[in-house]
Scaffold this motif. Structure first.
Motif, PDB file in Angstrom:
ATOM      1  N   THR C   5      36.364  64.578 -45.484  1.00 28.31           N
ATOM      2  CA  THR C   5      35.900  65.056 -46.785  1.00 28.31           C
ATOM      3  C   THR C   5      36.338  66.497 -47.035  1.00 28.31           C
ATOM      4  OG1 THR C   5      33.873  65.782 -45.772  1.00 28.31           O
ATOM      5  CG2 THR C   5      33.900  63.577 -46.689  1.00 28.31           C
ATOM      6  N   LYS C   6      36.027  66.970 -48.248  1.00 34.84           N
ATOM      7  CA  LYS C   6      36.447  68.312 -48.645  1.00 34.84           C
ATOM      8  C   LYS C   6      35.776  69.393 -47.823  1.00 34.84           C
ATOM      9  CE  LYS C   6      37.871  69.919 -53.179  1.00 34.84           C
ATOM     10  NZ  LYS C   6      39.103  69.156 -53.149  1.00 34.84           N
ATOM     11  N   ILE C   7      34.538  69.139 -47.363  1.00 38.45           N
ATOM     12  CA  ILE C   7      33.824  70.148 -46.559  1.00 38.45           C
ATOM     13  C   ILE C   7      34.587  70.396 -45.258  1.00 38.45           C
ATOM     14  CG2 ILE C   7      31.659  70.642 -45.400  1.00 38.45           C
ATOM     15  CD1 ILE C   7      30.317  68.746 -47.364  1.00 38.45           C
ATOM     16  N   VAL C   8      34.983  69.320 -44.614  1.00 37.62           N
ATOM     17  CA  VAL C   8      35.705  69.467 -43.346  1.00 37.62           C
ATOM     18  C   VAL C   8      37.047  70.144 -43.569  1.00 37.62           C
ATOM     19  CG1 VAL C   8      36.593  68.203 -41.377  1.00 37.62           C
ATOM     20  CG2 VAL C   8      34.564  67.405 -42.522  1.00 37.62           C
ATOM     21  N   LYS C   9      37.714  69.763 -44.681  1.00 37.82           N
ATOM     22  CA  LYS C   9      39.022  70.368 -44.953  1.00 37.82           C
ATOM     23  C   LYS C   9      38.908  71.865 -45.209  1.00 37.82           C
ATOM     24  CE  LYS C   9      41.437  66.495 -47.012  1.00 37.82           C
ATOM     25  NZ  LYS C   9      41.956  65.989 -48.288  1.00 37.82           N
ATOM     26  N   THR C  10      37.877  72.279 -45.967  1.00 36.28           N
ATOM     27  CA  THR C  10      37.708  73.707 -46.254  1.00 36.28           C
ATOM     28  C   THR C  10      37.408  74.481 -44.978  1.00 36.28           C
ATOM     29  OG1 THR C  10      36.795  73.008 -48.349  1.00 36.28           O
ATOM     30  CG2 THR C  10      36.539  75.311 -47.764  1.00 36.28           C
ATOM     31  N   THR C  11      36.528  73.918 -44.144  1.00 38.65           N
ATOM     32  CA  THR C  11      36.210  74.598 -42.886  1.00 38.65           C
ATOM     33  C   THR C  11      37.440  74.714 -41.995  1.00 38.65           C
ATOM     34  OG1 THR C  11      34.078  73.504 -43.081  1.00 38.65           O
ATOM     35  CG2 THR C  11      34.538  74.641 -41.038  1.00 38.65           C
ATOM     36  N   ALA C  12      38.239  73.646 -41.966  1.00 41.66           N
ATOM     37  CA  ALA C  12      39.464  73.704 -41.171  1.00 41.66           C
ATOM     38  C   ALA C  12      40.431  74.730 -41.726  1.00 41.66           C
ATOM     39  CB  ALA C  12      40.119  72.324 -41.125  1.00 41.66           C
ATOM     40  N   ASN C  13      40.522  74.825 -43.070  1.00 40.54           N
ATOM     41  CA  ASN C  13      41.400  75.828 -43.676  1.00 40.54           C
ATOM     42  C   ASN C  13      40.990  77.229 -43.293  1.00 40.54           C
ATOM     43  OD1 ASN C  13      43.032  74.069 -44.954  1.00 40.54           O
ATOM     44  ND2 ASN C  13      41.943  74.110 -46.892  1.00 40.54           N
ATOM     45  N   ILE C  14      39.653  77.474 -43.227  1.00 41.01           N
ATOM     46  CA  ILE C  14      39.201  78.821 -42.884  1.00 41.01           C
ATOM     47  C   ILE C  14      39.444  79.098 -41.405  1.00 41.01           C
ATOM     48  CG2 ILE C  14      37.160  80.307 -42.735  1.00 41.01           C
ATOM     49  CD1 ILE C  14      36.095  78.773 -45.177  1.00 41.01           C
ATOM     50  N   LEU C  15      39.157  78.110 -40.537  1.00 40.89           N
ATOM     51  CA  LEU C  15      39.191  78.365 -39.094  1.00 40.89           C
ATOM     52  C   LEU C  15      40.594  78.341 -38.506  1.00 40.89           C
ATOM     53  CD1 LEU C  15      36.120  76.458 -37.686  1.00 40.89           C
ATOM     54  CD2 LEU C  15      36.464  78.889 -37.870  1.00 40.89           C
ATOM     55  N   PHE C  16      41.517  77.634 -39.177  1.00 39.74           N
ATOM     56  CA  PHE C  16      42.837  77.432 -38.578  1.00 39.74           C
ATOM     57  C   PHE C  16      43.611  78.730 -38.321  1.00 39.74           C
ATOM     58  CE2 PHE C  16      47.381  76.367 -39.153  1.00 39.74           C
ATOM     59  CZ  PHE C  16      47.539  75.637 -38.006  1.00 39.74           C
ATOM     60  N   PRO C  17      43.686  79.683 -39.294  1.00 37.89           N
ATOM     61  CA  PRO C  17      44.438  80.921 -39.007  1.00 37.89           C
ATOM     62  C   PRO C  17      43.839  81.741 -37.880  1.00 37.89           C
ATOM     63  CG  PRO C  17      43.948  80.742 -41.338  1.00 37.89           C
ATOM     64  CD  PRO C  17      43.194  79.676 -40.668  1.00 37.89           C
ATOM     65  N   PHE C  18      42.510  81.770 -37.801  1.00 40.38           N
ATOM     66  CA  PHE C  18      41.884  82.560 -36.736  1.00 40.38           C
ATOM     67  C   PHE C  18      42.178  81.950 -35.365  1.00 40.38           C
ATOM     68  CE2 PHE C  18      39.196  83.625 -40.406  1.00 40.38           C
ATOM     69  CZ  PHE C  18      39.350  84.991 -40.361  1.00 40.38           C
ATOM     70  N   THR C  19      42.127  80.629 -35.292  1.00 37.39           N
ATOM     71  CA  THR C  19      42.439  79.976 -34.017  1.00 37.39           C
ATOM     72  C   THR C  19      43.871  80.259 -33.597  1.00 37.39           C
ATOM     73  OG1 THR C  19      41.048  78.227 -34.878  1.00 37.39           O
ATOM     74  CG2 THR C  19      42.109  77.821 -32.809  1.00 37.39           C
ATOM     75  N   MET C  20      44.798  80.194 -34.586  1.00 35.45           N
ATOM     76  CA  MET C  20      46.204  80.480 -34.299  1.00 35.45           C
ATOM     77  C   MET C  20      46.389  81.901 -33.786  1.00 35.45           C
ATOM     78  SD  MET C  20      48.507  78.286 -34.737  1.00 35.45           S
ATOM     79  CE  MET C  20      48.544  76.609 -35.176  1.00 35.45           C
ATOM     80  N   ILE C  21      45.770  82.860 -34.497  1.00 38.53           N
ATOM     81  CA  ILE C  21      45.953  84.259 -34.118  1.00 38.53           C
ATOM     82  C   ILE C  21      45.364  84.514 -32.741  1.00 38.53           C
ATOM     83  CG2 ILE C  21      45.223  86.598 -34.704  1.00 38.53           C
ATOM     84  CD1 ILE C  21      45.503  85.792 -37.615  1.00 38.53           C
ATOM     85  N   PHE C  22      44.206  83.916 -32.477  1.00 41.30           N
ATOM     86  CA  PHE C  22      43.591  84.125 -31.161  1.00 41.30           C
ATOM     87  C   PHE C  22      44.451  83.519 -30.047  1.00 41.30           C
ATOM     88  CE2 PHE C  22      40.434  82.776 -27.918  1.00 41.30           C
ATOM     89  CZ  PHE C  22      40.223  84.032 -27.420  1.00 41.30           C
ATOM     90  N   GLY C  23      44.996  82.326 -30.301  1.00 39.99           N
ATOM     91  CA  GLY C  23      45.847  81.712 -29.291  1.00 39.99           C
ATOM     92  C   GLY C  23      47.103  82.521 -29.023  1.00 39.99           C
ATOM     93  N   LEU C  24      47.741  82.999 -30.111  1.00 37.62           N
ATOM     94  CA  LEU C  24      48.961  83.808 -29.915  1.00 37.62           C
ATOM     95  C   LEU C  24      48.634  85.130 -29.229  1.00 37.62           C
ATOM     96  CD1 LEU C  24      50.765  83.046 -33.251  1.00 37.62           C
ATOM     97  CD2 LEU C  24      51.218  82.112 -31.012  1.00 37.62           C
TER      98      LEU C  24
END
Lengths: 119, 90, 157
Positions: C5-24
């Motif tokens: 659903t849209k709730i999960v997609k929005t949360t993923a959109n917010i969390l995805f860049p932070f996860t990427m930056i932390f991993g890098l």
């Protein structure tokens, strides 16, 4: 006795995983059991390298007053555990892929019904 | 009770007894036995490898062959998964 | 896996860049702080798996080709072995650390004892961290992607 309690935890984890491997019939549960055994082995390796009151072997911003080596944990078991974790992930992915393939072929995950090779 | 069950219980209890008596022969928790190699690594890692992180220096420098084998295992796992699912991909 | 659903997609959109930056961050600071190529790669792949859960495997499969990911995995392995053989060439030992103490790239030797983090240290270890990070990101992500895609489609042929 009290200083052996962490090893008893390791033995408990390995026995739980072994129970799942030996007595369960579902292939997914067997894979989970193998994964639990692997976690127990990793915990055992980490425990072998622990020194009383030690900090991680990293010199960046070390806590002041730390005398090393006696106050640092051993780095080699930690490196071996890192290797072991990555190998575990690879083996888990391969096992789950084979389980998915077996389910598509046979329609069941019961190990006692997957015996077409035998008949 | 079938034979397979009895054999399983036998193996399981045997291993349990073996483990529970075996752990009391180990060094106590927090006092490792042979520490000469690890003390050498802790003392010399900043001079020899120029790294602050002792674990990374072991993984990539002192025991690089282990990491090479690990990379090989990861590669073969990827190859195996892609081989198993080769008909799925379009 | 189908899209959620849209709730999960929005949360993923917010969390995805932070996860990427932390991993890098964990990958590139592997020689200074806890972490390294394997751990940072696993963090990045967990972010990609979040994307996979939220948007569905067919969407991700349309945008990222698994053959290209497999190529990146091989490139990481080739880079790792190349650095190891460069050690054989320049310091006469396989996996030799020929860059440390040389004063060039990553060539500074830190002071003994507790130091602040100096990024320009470590010799070949940061380069090996990059290679292994690329390898682990591509390898684990192609495993997760292919397994998710295989579990979602009906016909296996």
């Amino acid at each position: 006795m009290i200083e052996y309690i962490p090893f008893i935890a390791v033995v408990a984890m390995i026995l739980i995983g072994l129970y799942a491997v030996v007595f369960r019939r579902n292939l997914i549960k067997i894979v989970i059991g193998i994964s639990i055994i692997e976690s127990g082995v990793n915990l055992f390796l980490i425990m072998l390298g622990y020194r009383e009151g030690g900090v991680a072997p990293i010199f960046t911003s070390l806590p002041p007053g730390t005398t090393y080596p006696p106050e640092m944990v051993l780095p080699v078991p930690q490196a071996l555990t890192l290797t072991s974790i990555v190998i575990g992930v690879a083996v888990l992915a391969l096992m789950l892929s084979l389980v998915m393939h077996i389910y598509r072929k046979y329609g069941t995950l019961d190990v006692r019904k997957i015996r077409r090779l035998k008949e | 009770m079938e034979k397979r069950m009895i054999a399983g219980i036998l193996v399981f209890s045997l291993l349990a007894v073996f483990f529970f008596f075996g752990i009391f022969q180990l060094h106590p928790f927090g006092e490792p036995g042979q520490v000469q190699m690890d003390d050498y690594i802790i003392t010399h890692t900043q001079n020899e490898t120029g790294t602050n992180n002792g674990v990374t220096s072991v993984v990539f420098d002192y025991r690089g062959f282990d990491t090479l084998g690990e990379a090989t295992i990861l590669f073969s796992a990827v190859a195996g998964v892609l081989l198993i699912f080769r008909r799925v991909r379009h | 896996m189908s899209e959620m659903t849209k709730i999960v997609k929005t949360t993923a959109n917010i969390l995805f860049p932070f996860t990427m930056i932390f991993g890098l961050y964990v990958i590139v600071h592997g020689h200074l702080t806890p972490g390294g190529g394997f751990q940072g790669g696993a963090i990045v792949v967990s972010g990609c798996a979040l994307l996979l859960v939220a948007y569905g495997s067919s969407w991700v499969f349309d945008h990222i080709k698994d053959k290209r990911l497999a190529t990146f995995e091989s490139l990481g392995a080739i880079g790792f072995i190349t650095i190891a053989f460069l050690g054989l060439v320049f310091s006469a030992v396989f996996f030799g650390n020929f860059l440390t103490g040389s004063g060039t790239l990553f060539g500074t030797t830190p002071a003994t004892g507790s130091t602040l983090s100096n990024f320009n240290t470590g010799g070949v270890l940061p380069l090996m961290n990059f290679a292994v990070g690329v390898k682990v990101i591509a390898g684990l992500f192609v495993i997760v992607l292919v397994m998710a895609h295989a579990s979602s489609i009906k016909e296996w042929g």
